[in-house]
Write a protein that holds these residues in place. Structure first.
Motif, PDB file in Angstrom:
ATOM      1  N   ILE A  84      54.212   3.982   3.088  1.00  0.00           N
ATOM      2  CA  ILE A  84      54.943   5.177   3.507  1.00  0.00           C
ATOM      3  C   ILE A  84      55.629   4.930   4.850  1.00  0.00           C
ATOM      4  N   GLU A 118      62.459   8.863  -0.625  1.00  0.00           N
ATOM      5  CA  GLU A 118      61.413   8.778   0.388  1.00  0.00           C
ATOM      6  C   GLU A 118      62.026   8.187   1.652  1.00  0.00           C
ATOM      7  N   GLN A 133      52.657   9.807  -5.076  1.00  0.00           N
ATOM      8  CA  GLN A 133      52.069   8.476  -4.938  1.00  0.00           C
ATOM      9  C   GLN A 133      50.547   8.505  -5.029  1.00  0.00           C
ATOM     10  N   ARG A 182      57.718   1.814  -5.135  1.00  0.00           N
ATOM     11  CA  ARG A 182      57.639   2.025  -3.689  1.00  0.00           C
ATOM     12  C   ARG A 182      56.882   0.879  -3.009  1.00  0.00           C
ATOM     13  N   TRP A 235      56.404  13.368  -2.029  1.00  0.00           N
ATOM     14  CA  TRP A 235      56.142  11.937  -2.184  1.00  0.00           C
ATOM     15  C   TRP A 235      54.669  11.603  -1.991  1.00  0.00           C
ATOM     16  N   GLY A 236      53.984  12.358  -1.139  1.00  0.00           N
ATOM     17  CA  GLY A 236      52.555  12.129  -0.974  1.00  0.00           C
ATOM     18  C   GLY A 236      51.788  12.421  -2.247  1.00  0.00           C
ATOM     19  N   CYS A 243      57.757  15.409   2.249  1.00  0.00           N
ATOM     20  CA  CYS A 243      56.592  14.542   2.471  1.00  0.00           C
ATOM     21  C   CYS A 243      55.490  14.872   1.471  1.00  0.00           C
TER      22      CYS A 243
END
Length: 360
Positions: free
Chosen positions: A132, A84, A269, A309, A265-266, A262
Motif C-alpha cells: 500500500i 490505488e 485487498q 497490486r 482498497w483496504g 482507502c
C-alpha cells in the motif's frame, strides 16, 4: 464493530452526496467532499458500466468478517476509475488503524516467542502494508495547486526501502498469494467471467489462462509457498481458529478507515488475502481440505486485484531500489540508513531473476 475513536465515517445527507455518485462522472467538486476529510482525491467514483453481472455461488469466507454475498447494501465500483494512490489520508486517524491491526491482532513478538503460523500472519500484514505504501509513493500528488501527480521516491525510501524486513515481507506476501492462485488454477480457469460484454469476457478468460499456465512462471517458481508445513501438531486446529479470529478482526477494522477510497482498497485487498488463506488452508473453519473449493465473484475479483497490486509493488521496488538509495545518499550521506537496494535484494531472497505478473 469499530472501537477506535475518530475512526467513524459520517453519513452524508442527500444534499452532501457527490454529484458523480448520482449521474455519469464529470469530475469531482471540492465542495462535495464533506465526508472525505476535505480531500477530493479520497472520494470513490461510483460511475458504473451499464453491463450486468451474473450471480455466482454464494458461500461465506471464514477468514473475513463480512458476508460477501450479494445484498442490497453492496455498491458496485469501477476500480479503473478509482486507482490505488495517494489520497491525503494521514495523521492520527490513519495511524490508529495500523496500530489496531498490529497491536491487537498480529503483534511482532520476539522470534523465539512466536510460532511459525503467527509469523506468517505478521509477514502477510506487513507485506500488504508495504505494498500500500509503495502504491501511495508511486502515484502521489506532488503539487496540489497544479494537480500534478508523479512518483515520490523519498516517501518510497522512508516507508519501505529503508527497512529490509518490509521489503522481504512484501515479497513473502506476493509469493503467498501467487501460491493460492496457482493452487486454485483448475477452479479459476473454469470460473464464469460473465459481464454481459462478450469481447471483454473472452479477453478476461484469455488473461486468466495466461497467468495460470505461464511456463516461465512455473519453471521459475514451481512452489511459491509450502502451506503443508503449517497447522501441524495437536494444537493445529485451535491455532487455526485463533488466527482466523485475528484475521477477521483485521477485516472488520477496515470498516473504520475514514477515507472512502482507502477503505475501498483496504477492504478489497484484505478480502483478497482472506481468499488466499481460504484457498490454501480450508473452505471452512476445520481441516476439510478435500472439500470442493467454492469462491464468490467478489473473492475472485479481490484475489486477482491483490496479486496485481503486489506484483506491481515488487516490480517498482526492484526497479527503483538502488537508484532511490543513491539519491538519498547524495541528499544526506551522513545520516542515511542503508536499506534494501536492488543489490541487497539478491541477498535477501537468494535469487536475482524475477518473473513479473502484471496486466496492462
Amino acid at each position: 464493530m469499530c472501537k477506535l475513536r475518530d475512526c467513524s465515517v459520517c453519513e452524508c445527507s442527500e444534499n452532501e452526496f457527490p454529484e458523480p455518485f448520482r449521474k455519469p462522472y464529470s469530475g469531482l467538486s471540492p465542495d462535495s467532499m464533506m465526508c472525505q476529510e476535505g480531500k477530493p482525491q479520497a472520494a470513490v467514483d461510483k460511475t458504473l458500466d451499464s453491463k450486468v453481472f451474473k450471480r455466482w455461488v454464494e458461500t461465506d469466507n471464514p477468514w473475513t468478517s463480512d458476508d460477501e454475498t450479494d445484498n442490497n447494501e453492496m455498491t458496485y465500483v469501477n476500480l479503473q476509475l478509482n486507482p490505488e494512490r495517494y489520497t491525503g489520508y494521514t495523521g492520527d486517524s490513519a495511524r490508529r488503524i495500523w496500530d489496531a491491526i498490529y497491536k491487537e491482532n498480529c503483534p511482532k513478538y520476539p522470534s523465539e516467542e512466536l510460532c511459525h503460523e503467527k509469523k506468517v500472519l505478521y509477514k502477510l500484514i506487513s507485506g500488504l502494508h508495504s505494498s500500500i505504501s509503495v502504491h501511495i509513493a508511486y502515484d502521489y500528488l506532488l503539487d496540489e495547486s497544479t494537480n500534478s501527480w508523479g512518483q515520490n521516491l523519498s516517501l518510497l525510501y522512508d516507508r519501505v526501502l529503508k527497512y529490509p524486513e518490509r521489503v522481504q515481507n512484501l515479497y513473502f506476501t506476493y509469493l503467498f498469494v501467487l501460491r493460492a492462485v496457482t493452487k486454485a488454477a483448475d477452479y479459476l480457469e473454469q470460473a464464469e467471467y460473465n459481464t454481459g460484454n462478450p469481447e471483454d469476457d473472452l479477453k478476461t478468460e484469455s488473461l486468466v489462462k495466461q497467468l495460470l499456465y505461464n511456463s516461465q512462471l512455473r519453471s521459475a517458481c514451481p512452489l511459491p509457498f509450502d502451506e503443508a508445513k503449517l497447522w501441524q501438531g495437536e494444537n493445529g486446529p485451535e491455532l487455526k481458529q485463533e488466527i482466523q479470529k485475528q484475521f477477521r478482526n483485521i477485516s472488520a477494522i477496515m470498516d473504520c478507515v475514514g477515507c472512502e477510497k482507502c477503505r475501498l482498497w483496504g477492504k478489497l485487498q484484505v478480502l483478497g488475502l482472506g481468499t488466499a488463506l481460504k484457498i490454501l488452508f480450508s473452505v471452512d473453519g476445520d481441516s476439510h481440505l478435500n472439500q470442493p473449493l467454492q469462491l464468490q465473484r467478489n473473492e475472485v475479483i479481490a484475489l486477482f486485484n491483490l496479486l496485481n497490486r503486489l506484483s506491481e509493488s515488487v516490480k517498482f521496488v526492484h526497479e527503483k531500489g538502488s537508484s532511490v538509495e543513491e539519491v538519498i545518499n547524495e541528499q544526506s550521506p551522513s545520516t542515511v540508513q542503508k536499506g534494501a537496494s536492488k543489490t541487497n535484494l539478491k541477498g535477501l531472497f537468494g535469487y536475482s531473476q524475477y518473473t513479473w505478473i502484471g496486466w496492462d
